[in-house]
Structures are given as structure tokens and as C-alpha cells.
Design a protein around this motif. Structure first.
Motif, PDB file in Angstrom:
ATOM      1  N   GLY A   1      42.198 -21.150  -8.450  1.00 54.09           N
ATOM      2  CA  GLY A   1      41.642 -22.480  -8.196  1.00 54.09           C
ATOM      3  C   GLY A   1      40.525 -22.833  -9.161  1.00 54.09           C
ATOM      4  O   GLY A   1      40.437 -23.971  -9.646  1.00 54.09           O
ATOM      5  N   TRP A   2      39.671 -21.868  -9.447  1.00 55.95           N
ATOM      6  CA  TRP A   2      38.563 -22.086 -10.376  1.00 55.95           C
ATOM      7  C   TRP A   2      39.108 -22.402 -11.772  1.00 55.95           C
ATOM      8  O   TRP A   2      38.653 -23.337 -12.428  1.00 55.95           O
ATOM      9  N   SER A   3      40.088 -21.629 -12.215  1.00 59.60           N
ATOM     10  CA  SER A   3      40.698 -21.873 -13.529  1.00 59.60           C
ATOM     11  C   SER A   3      41.407 -23.227 -13.551  1.00 59.60           C
ATOM     12  O   SER A   3      41.311 -23.974 -14.531  1.00 59.60           O
ATOM     13  N   GLY A   4      42.118 -23.543 -12.474  1.00 62.63           N
ATOM     14  CA  GLY A   4      42.806 -24.824 -12.382  1.00 62.63           C
ATOM     15  C   GLY A   4      41.845 -25.995 -12.391  1.00 62.63           C
ATOM     16  O   GLY A   4      42.121 -27.048 -12.985  1.00 62.63           O
ATOM     17  N   TRP A   5      40.702 -25.810 -11.721  1.00 64.40           N
ATOM     18  CA  TRP A   5      39.698 -26.872 -11.701  1.00 64.40           C
ATOM     19  C   TRP A   5      39.171 -27.141 -13.102  1.00 64.40           C
ATOM     20  O   TRP A   5      39.029 -28.289 -13.515  1.00 64.40           O
ATOM     21  N   HIS A   6      38.901 -26.085 -13.876  1.00 65.90           N
ATOM     22  CA  HIS A   6      38.395 -26.270 -15.236  1.00 65.90           C
ATOM     23  C   HIS A   6      39.431 -26.958 -16.127  1.00 65.90           C
ATOM     24  O   HIS A   6      39.079 -27.829 -16.926  1.00 65.90           O
ATOM     25  N   TYR A   7      40.673 -26.599 -15.981  1.00 64.73           N
ATOM     26  CA  TYR A   7      41.739 -27.230 -16.758  1.00 64.73           C
ATOM     27  C   TYR A   7      41.868 -28.700 -16.366  1.00 64.73           C
ATOM     28  O   TYR A   7      41.988 -29.581 -17.230  1.00 64.73           O
ATOM     29  N   PHE A   8      41.835 -28.982 -15.071  1.00 68.25           N
ATOM     30  CA  PHE A   8      41.887 -30.360 -14.577  1.00 68.25           C
ATOM     31  C   PHE A   8      40.713 -31.169 -15.119  1.00 68.25           C
ATOM     32  O   PHE A   8      40.885 -32.290 -15.622  1.00 68.25           O
ATOM     33  N   TYR A   9      39.511 -30.604 -15.050  1.00 69.32           N
ATOM     34  CA  TYR A   9      38.308 -31.308 -15.510  1.00 69.32           C
ATOM     35  C   TYR A   9      38.383 -31.600 -17.010  1.00 69.32           C
ATOM     36  O   TYR A   9      38.031 -32.697 -17.456  1.00 69.32           O
TER      37      TYR A   9
ATOM     38  N   ALA B   1      56.103 -33.725  -9.161  1.00 72.37           N
ATOM     39  CA  ALA B   1      56.048 -33.859  -7.707  1.00 72.37           C
ATOM     40  C   ALA B   1      56.473 -32.564  -7.015  1.00 72.37           C
ATOM     41  O   ALA B   1      55.884 -32.173  -5.994  1.00 72.37           O
ATOM     42  N   MET B   2      57.485 -31.890  -7.551  1.00 68.11           N
ATOM     43  CA  MET B   2      57.924 -30.631  -6.941  1.00 68.11           C
ATOM     44  C   MET B   2      56.875 -29.529  -7.111  1.00 68.11           C
ATOM     45  O   MET B   2      56.651 -28.727  -6.202  1.00 68.11           O
ATOM     46  N   ILE B   3      56.240 -29.493  -8.273  1.00 68.66           N
ATOM     47  CA  ILE B   3      55.169 -28.516  -8.478  1.00 68.66           C
ATOM     48  C   ILE B   3      53.993 -28.839  -7.563  1.00 68.66           C
ATOM     49  O   ILE B   3      53.416 -27.942  -6.928  1.00 68.66           O
ATOM     50  N   ALA B   4      53.645 -30.114  -7.456  1.00 71.41           N
ATOM     51  CA  ALA B   4      52.566 -30.525  -6.552  1.00 71.41           C
ATOM     52  C   ALA B   4      52.906 -30.163  -5.112  1.00 71.41           C
ATOM     53  O   ALA B   4      52.046 -29.696  -4.358  1.00 71.41           O
TER      54      ALA B   4
ATOM     55  N   LEU C   1      47.112 -36.596 -17.913  1.00 73.30           N
ATOM     56  CA  LEU C   1      47.422 -35.223 -17.529  1.00 73.30           C
ATOM     57  C   LEU C   1      46.647 -34.756 -16.303  1.00 73.30           C
ATOM     58  O   LEU C   1      47.082 -33.842 -15.610  1.00 73.30           O
ATOM     59  N   TRP C   2      45.528 -35.386 -15.982  1.00 70.33           N
ATOM     60  CA  TRP C   2      44.769 -34.954 -14.812  1.00 70.33           C
ATOM     61  C   TRP C   2      45.565 -35.173 -13.524  1.00 70.33           C
ATOM     62  O   TRP C   2      45.371 -34.444 -12.548  1.00 70.33           O
ATOM     63  N   ILE C   3      46.479 -36.125 -13.525  1.00 69.78           N
ATOM     64  CA  ILE C   3      47.247 -36.409 -12.309  1.00 69.78           C
ATOM     65  C   ILE C   3      48.145 -35.230 -11.933  1.00 69.78           C
ATOM     66  O   ILE C   3      48.082 -34.748 -10.801  1.00 69.78           O
ATOM     67  N   PRO C   4      48.982 -34.711 -12.846  1.00 70.92           N
ATOM     68  CA  PRO C   4      49.789 -33.559 -12.442  1.00 70.92           C
ATOM     69  C   PRO C   4      48.990 -32.256 -12.341  1.00 70.92           C
ATOM     70  O   PRO C   4      49.470 -31.296 -11.737  1.00 70.92           O
ATOM     71  N   LEU C   5      47.789 -32.211 -12.921  1.00 71.37           N
ATOM     72  CA  LEU C   5      46.985 -30.991 -12.837  1.00 71.37           C
ATOM     73  C   LEU C   5      46.165 -30.916 -11.552  1.00 71.37           C
ATOM     74  O   LEU C   5      45.773 -29.830 -11.138  1.00 71.37           O
ATOM     75  N   LEU C   6      45.889 -32.033 -10.907  1.00 68.99           N
ATOM     76  CA  LEU C   6      45.067 -32.056  -9.695  1.00 68.99           C
ATOM     77  C   LEU C   6      45.618 -31.227  -8.536  1.00 68.99           C
ATOM     78  O   LEU C   6      44.848 -30.565  -7.839  1.00 68.99           O
TER      79      LEU C   6
END
Length: 165
Positions: free
Chosen positions: A106-114, A54-57, A131-136
């Protein structure tokens, strides 16, 4: 374009609100964890992990709001010395470079999330949170931050009605 700026600024303010709510939720969960562990002697399973995520989000989702308020750390010695169009040009250049970095992040984060969402990854804890929840929050927050940078570039570029070049 002014409508775009208005919409993005409203979205950035909403991000600030969500960030504040995440921090408040973290505070409540820490209080709950302390009560459960020290007063009831019960073990805690999900609380620490929730607070960290939550703090990272909150950090990623709150970033557009901080940019809107011009709250990011900056060194303004050179822009202040230049003043006028020189300052505006440096502001635009800094925003363009920051936008490029944030777009890549953002692009890298999106690929990791996906990848995490499509492969059903979970955390390696008892809670086993998908894991997609904290990565979103990374691609979401940084994506909105990119839009806020575009709005800031537009506002800087058009602040006197003429190009700073």
C-alpha cells in the motif's frame, strides 16, 4: 475496539459492493465493445483499457471483503492439527505477516499514485486516461485490506477472552 471492527467490516462490505459493480460495468462495456465492433463496424478506443483497469480495481477493492468472508486461499492442515490456541496463534501470526506485506504494498502503491497524480501522467493510448485513476485502487484497496487485517487480528486474539500465548 469493537466499534472499530464494526466500522471496518461495514467498509469491507461496501468494498465488496463496489467490486461487484466494477465487474458488472466491465461486462456491460465488453458487450458494448462487441456490438460496436462487430455489428456497427466501428472502432473502439477506450473499452479494452477500461475493462482491464476496472477488473484490476475490482481485485484490489474487493480484497477486504474476501478477507472478511475468509475467502482467501489458505492451507489449514497445520492449524487444524494444532487446534485451539495453536490455531489462533498461527492465524494471528499469518495475519500479522500479511498485514506487513500489505502495508508495504500500500505504501509503495501510494507513492506511485502520488507521483502519477502530481506529474500529470497519462496512459500511452489514444484515450490518454490520467494514470492516477487506474492507480488509485491499489493504495485504496490495500489500505482498507490492512484495516481489515487489524480487525481480524483483534477478533482472533480476543475470540476466547484470553491471549493465545
Amino acid at each position: 475496539m469493537k466499534r472499530f471492527v464494526s466500522i471496518i467490516e461495514t467498509l469491507s462490505r461496501l468494498c465488496g459492493l463496489v467490486s461487484m459493480l466494477l465487474i458488472a460495468a466491465s461486462t456491460l462495456v465488453v458487450s458494448h465493445m462487441v456490438f460496436m465492433r462487430y455489428f456497427l463496424g466501428a472502432s473502439t478506443i477506450w473499452q479494452t483499457e477500461f475493462v482491464v483497469y476496472a477488473m484490476i480495481a475490482s481485485t484490489f477493492i474487493g480484497a477486504p471483503y474476501v478477507l472478511l468472508l475468509k475467502g482467501h486461499v489458505s492451507v489449514d492442515l497445520l492449524p487444524t492439527l494444532l487446534g485451539g490456541n495453536g490455531k489462533r496463534l498461527l492465524d494471528v501470526l499469518a495475519a500479522v505477516l500479511s498485514l506487513a506485506f500489505c502495508a508495504l504494498l500500500g505504501w509503495s502503491g501510494w507513492h506511485y499514485f502520488y507521483e502519477a497524480a502530481s506529474k500529470g501522467w497519462t496512459t500511452d493510448t489514444v484515450w490518454a486516461l490520467p494514470l492516477w485513476i487506474p492507480l488509485l485502487p491499489l493504495p485504496l484497496g490495500v489500505g482498507i485490506l490492512c484495516l481489515q487485517y487489524i480487525a481480524e487480528i483483534y477478533k482472533n486474539w480476543t475470540s476466547t477472552g484470553e491471549n493465545p500465548a
